[in-house]
Design a protein around this motif. Structure first.
Motif, PDB file in Angstrom:
ATOM      1  N   LYS A 186      59.576  50.648  39.219  1.00  0.00           N
ATOM      2  CA  LYS A 186      58.920  51.324  38.104  1.00  0.00           C
ATOM      3  C   LYS A 186      57.971  50.371  37.381  1.00  0.00           C
ATOM      4  O   LYS A 186      58.317  49.233  37.090  1.00  0.00           O
ATOM      5  N   LYS A 187      56.763  50.874  37.105  1.00  0.00           N
ATOM      6  CA  LYS A 187      55.822  50.127  36.281  1.00  0.00           C
ATOM      7  C   LYS A 187      56.233  50.317  34.822  1.00  0.00           C
ATOM      8  O   LYS A 187      56.168  51.416  34.275  1.00  0.00           O
ATOM      9  N   LEU A 188      56.673  49.235  34.186  1.00  0.00           N
ATOM     10  CA  LEU A 188      57.210  49.333  32.832  1.00  0.00           C
ATOM     11  C   LEU A 188      56.100  49.384  31.789  1.00  0.00           C
ATOM     12  O   LEU A 188      56.214  50.098  30.798  1.00  0.00           O
ATOM     13  N   TRP A 189      55.060  48.596  31.999  1.00  0.00           N
ATOM     14  CA  TRP A 189      53.864  48.686  31.163  1.00  0.00           C
ATOM     15  C   TRP A 189      52.697  48.015  31.849  1.00  0.00           C
ATOM     16  O   TRP A 189      52.875  47.260  32.801  1.00  0.00           O
ATOM     17  N   GLN A 190      51.506  48.324  31.355  1.00  0.00           N
ATOM     18  CA  GLN A 190      50.273  47.779  31.903  1.00  0.00           C
ATOM     19  C   GLN A 190      49.325  47.513  30.749  1.00  0.00           C
ATOM     20  O   GLN A 190      49.160  48.356  29.870  1.00  0.00           O
ATOM     21  N   SER A 191      48.719  46.323  30.729  1.00  0.00           N
ATOM     22  CA  SER A 191      47.830  45.949  29.626  1.00  0.00           C
ATOM     23  C   SER A 191      46.572  45.280  30.161  1.00  0.00           C
ATOM     24  O   SER A 191      46.600  44.618  31.205  1.00  0.00           O
ATOM     25  N   SER A 192      45.484  45.436  29.426  1.00  0.00           N
ATOM     26  CA  SER A 192      44.227  44.783  29.776  1.00  0.00           C
ATOM     27  C   SER A 192      44.089  43.481  29.007  1.00  0.00           C
ATOM     28  O   SER A 192      44.304  43.447  27.790  1.00  0.00           O
ATOM     29  N   MET A 193      43.734  42.420  29.689  1.00  0.00           N
ATOM     30  CA  MET A 193      43.566  41.115  29.062  1.00  0.00           C
ATOM     31  C   MET A 193      42.273  41.097  28.242  1.00  0.00           C
ATOM     32  O   MET A 193      41.224  41.510  28.743  1.00  0.00           O
ATOM     33  N   PRO A 194      42.317  40.637  26.991  1.00  0.00           N
ATOM     34  CA  PRO A 194      41.135  40.667  26.133  1.00  0.00           C
ATOM     35  C   PRO A 194      40.118  39.591  26.501  1.00  0.00           C
ATOM     36  O   PRO A 194      40.490  38.462  26.822  1.00  0.00           O
ATOM     37  N   SER A 195      38.836  39.944  26.473  1.00  0.00           N
ATOM     38  CA  SER A 195      37.741  38.978  26.686  1.00  0.00           C
ATOM     39  C   SER A 195      37.939  38.184  27.968  1.00  0.00           C
ATOM     40  O   SER A 195      37.727  36.973  28.005  1.00  0.00           O
ATOM     41  N   ALA A 196      38.333  38.896  29.031  1.00  0.00           N
ATOM     42  CA  ALA A 196      38.679  38.220  30.281  1.00  0.00           C
ATOM     43  C   ALA A 196      37.597  38.406  31.345  1.00  0.00           C
ATOM     44  O   ALA A 196      37.894  38.518  32.531  1.00  0.00           O
ATOM     45  N   SER A 197      36.344  38.405  30.928  1.00  0.00           N
ATOM     46  CA  SER A 197      35.253  38.627  31.878  1.00  0.00           C
ATOM     47  C   SER A 197      35.084  37.471  32.865  1.00  0.00           C
ATOM     48  O   SER A 197      34.384  37.605  33.867  1.00  0.00           O
ATOM     49  N   SER A 198      35.717  36.339  32.587  1.00  0.00           N
ATOM     50  CA  SER A 198      35.649  35.196  33.500  1.00  0.00           C
ATOM     51  C   SER A 198      36.974  34.946  34.210  1.00  0.00           C
ATOM     52  O   SER A 198      37.189  33.879  34.782  1.00  0.00           O
ATOM     53  N   ALA A 199      37.870  35.916  34.205  1.00  0.00           N
ATOM     54  CA  ALA A 199      39.162  35.778  34.888  1.00  0.00           C
ATOM     55  C   ALA A 199      39.028  36.268  36.321  1.00  0.00           C
ATOM     56  O   ALA A 199      38.758  37.447  36.567  1.00  0.00           O
ATOM     57  N   PHE A 200      39.201  35.350  37.273  1.00  0.00           N
ATOM     58  CA  PHE A 200      39.097  35.679  38.687  1.00  0.00           C
ATOM     59  C   PHE A 200      40.339  35.178  39.416  1.00  0.00           C
ATOM     60  O   PHE A 200      41.166  34.460  38.865  1.00  0.00           O
ATOM     61  N   VAL A 201      40.439  35.538  40.684  1.00  0.00           N
ATOM     62  CA  VAL A 201      41.588  35.115  41.473  1.00  0.00           C
ATOM     63  C   VAL A 201      41.661  33.594  41.588  1.00  0.00           C
ATOM     64  O   VAL A 201      42.729  33.019  41.801  1.00  0.00           O
ATOM     65  N   THR A 202      40.532  32.914  41.440  1.00  0.00           N
ATOM     66  CA  THR A 202      40.493  31.461  41.589  1.00  0.00           C
ATOM     67  C   THR A 202      41.020  30.709  40.376  1.00  0.00           C
ATOM     68  O   THR A 202      41.342  29.525  40.477  1.00  0.00           O
ATOM     69  N   ASN A 203      41.096  31.347  39.208  1.00  0.00           N
ATOM     70  CA  ASN A 203      41.444  30.579  38.001  1.00  0.00           C
ATOM     71  C   ASN A 203      42.491  31.247  37.118  1.00  0.00           C
ATOM     72  O   ASN A 203      42.771  30.759  36.023  1.00  0.00           O
ATOM     73  N   THR A 204      43.072  32.350  37.566  1.00  0.00           N
ATOM     74  CA  THR A 204      44.038  33.068  36.738  1.00  0.00           C
ATOM     75  C   THR A 204      45.450  32.624  37.068  1.00  0.00           C
ATOM     76  O   THR A 204      45.852  32.617  38.237  1.00  0.00           O
TER      77      THR A 204
END
Length: 493
Positions: A186-204
């Protein structure tokens, strides 16, 4: 599979370097997922059983449901192994070694083995000689970051790159946090990270500590309440220092990078998980190329000083003061903090070392001399940095540190012999005794990646050991055939 621009994650140079690392470690011995029951008397190397199966360091107070679990493995009725998970991935036609299907994240509970695969998490029932998918959780896009941490009641989190933004300016951004119940899917919750326009698979980078999920992506960080996904705090770009990632578990450490190259410096802060406020700060010396955080409590740093690989481990006390510096002796030891592709979360992951409450366990580099064991693991005292014990592999039989079980270290003994089995053992560094927990054999065929910790996740939980591949590709000769994703072994008793 694409994680979108920018940056271009899977450049040819990245893939080539990754393939070279894999080839340098890969052995010319094939192993498959066939598991043979092994009698207790096989081979002269079998280990001394320790007393009644109890050990010091086992917790006596029940932990809260939202704490990160620290389970202690019990001695089974028999270490003879049997298959409890044998699960394949279908529909891999067109998926090649150069463009694999990535499978980040492996977690186990008492009843479920959960595996991240591309844009979903699959829950597999743990039952002898029986394969059934208990649940599948479809995500909004591909998984970008995972944590090894699981709460006491079986929950964890992943960061996702939503695919719905394909063709837009936000394509490729990893800014969605999903909190999951591993027992139910079950997906308990889902949230969007704020001001995360530079969040990529390489640095998250993602971690868990008591009641808190924390994510950092260089230009920012954010923490959420496990109960409801409510944002607790976040950092922006006002500081000259950027949050690179966190170490979780018993406490929360933040790794910050300050300034631009070649004048980059680092600092490590212990944070209050609920407020994000720093409780102490430690600054490694200038000239350090990179820093990893293999443990938050006790605080341990793995630093590369004047080199790209880890040169030293630094242990700290509860107030952030340096206790000891442990030299990796010019590459004699291999904490493997720089293993892997360099994404899906790397700040907290050093698979060649394990940190206990009083000791740090580090793997040696592979040996080439014929009269030497393949490798060994050395225990270093947290406070003094002095060696306190050593466990050897054998010729063509390397050992891999897995995790702590109370005060003892769980070790995987690989075997490429036709006589000696593979084993998961519990090593007591105080007495030097080994106790076998599981004996089994991975033999023959072309699934050699399963037992290689560079290519597979190896998880021990509730008396079972699970091997799950991190990358999948079709067999060139039989592209429509299913490919083994995960194998689990439990006690036949």
């Amino acid at each position: 599979m694409s994680f979108g621009p920018p940056p271009s994650v899977y450049t040819q140079s990245t893939l080539t370097a990754h393939d070279e690392r894999k080839r340098s470690r890969r052995r010319l011995f094939g192993i498959t997922a066939a598991v043979l029951a092994v009698a207790l008397g096989v081979g002269g190397w079998l280990l001394t059983r320790a007393g009644d199966g109890e050990q010091s360091g086992a917790p006596h107070v029940a932990a809260a449901a939202d704490e990160v679990r620290e389970t202690v493995e019990k001695i089974p009725a028999t270490p003879e192994g049997q298959v409890v998970v044998d699960h394949n991935e279908e529909d891999l036609s067109g998926v090649t070694d150069s463009h694999p299907r990535y499978a980040p994240g492996t977690w186990a509970t008492g009843k479920i083995l959960a595996k991240g695969v591309a844009n979903r998490i699959v829950g597999i029932k743990v039952e002898p000689h029986y394969d059934e998918t208990a649940w599948t959780l479809k995500l909004d896009g591909h998984i970008c970051a995972t944590s090894n941490h699981v709460t006491v009641d079986g929950r964890t989190a992943v960061v996702v790159q939503p695919a719905r933004r394909k063709g837009t300016a936000g394509a490729g951004i990893c800014d969605e946090v999903v909190f999951v119940d591993l027992n139910t899917g079950k997906k308990l919750w889902q949230s969007s990270m704020p001001s995360a326009s530079s969040a990529f698979v390489t640095n998250t980078n993602l971690t868990l500590t008591k009641g808190v999920v924390a994510v950092a992506w260089g230009k920012g960080s954010v923490a959420y309440d496990m109960k409801n996904g409510k944002q607790l705090w976040n950092s922006g770009t006002l500081s000259k220092c950027e949050d690179q990632g966190f170490a979780g578990g018993r406490a929360l450490l933040a790794l910050e990078r300050c300034g631009d190259a070649p004048d980059t410096t680092y600092r490590v802060e212990k944070l209050d998980p609920r407020t994000g406020k720093a409780q102490w700060t430690y600054k490694p010396a200038a000239g350090v190329e990179s820093v990893h955080l293999p443990s938050s409590d006790p605080p341990v740093l793995a630093v590369a000083a004047g080199d790209t690989s880890v040169t030293d481990l630094i242990t700290l006390d509860d107030e952030g003061r340096r206790l000891a510096t442990i030299s990796m002796e010019g590459g004699a030891y291999d904490p493997r903090c720089d293993d892997g592709l360099g994404f899906f979360g790397v700040v907290e992951k050093c698979p060649g070392m394990v940190v206990g409450q009083d000791q740090v366990f580090v793997t040696s580099k592979d040996q080439t001399e014929l009269d030497q064991p393949e490798n060994w693991i050395v225990a270093f005292d947290i406070k003094t940095g002095k060696t306190e014990g050593k466990i050897d592999g054998r010729r063509q039989s390397p050992i891999v540190p897995l995790r702590m079980s109370g005060d003892d270290l769980l070790v995987y003994r690989r075997s490429f012999s036709d006589v000696e089995p593979d084993a998961v053992v519990r090593w007591n560094p105080r007495t030097g005794k080994e106790t076998p927990l599981l004996l089994f054999t991975l033999s023959g065929g072309d699934n050699h990646a399963l037992g290689d910790p560079e290519q597979s996740d190896i998880v021990v939980e509730k008396g079972r050991v699970f091997f799950a591949q991190q990358e999948l590709s079709a067999d060139p000769k039989h592209p429509k055939d299913p490919v083994l994703l995960a194998l689990g072994i439990g006690s036949a008793g």
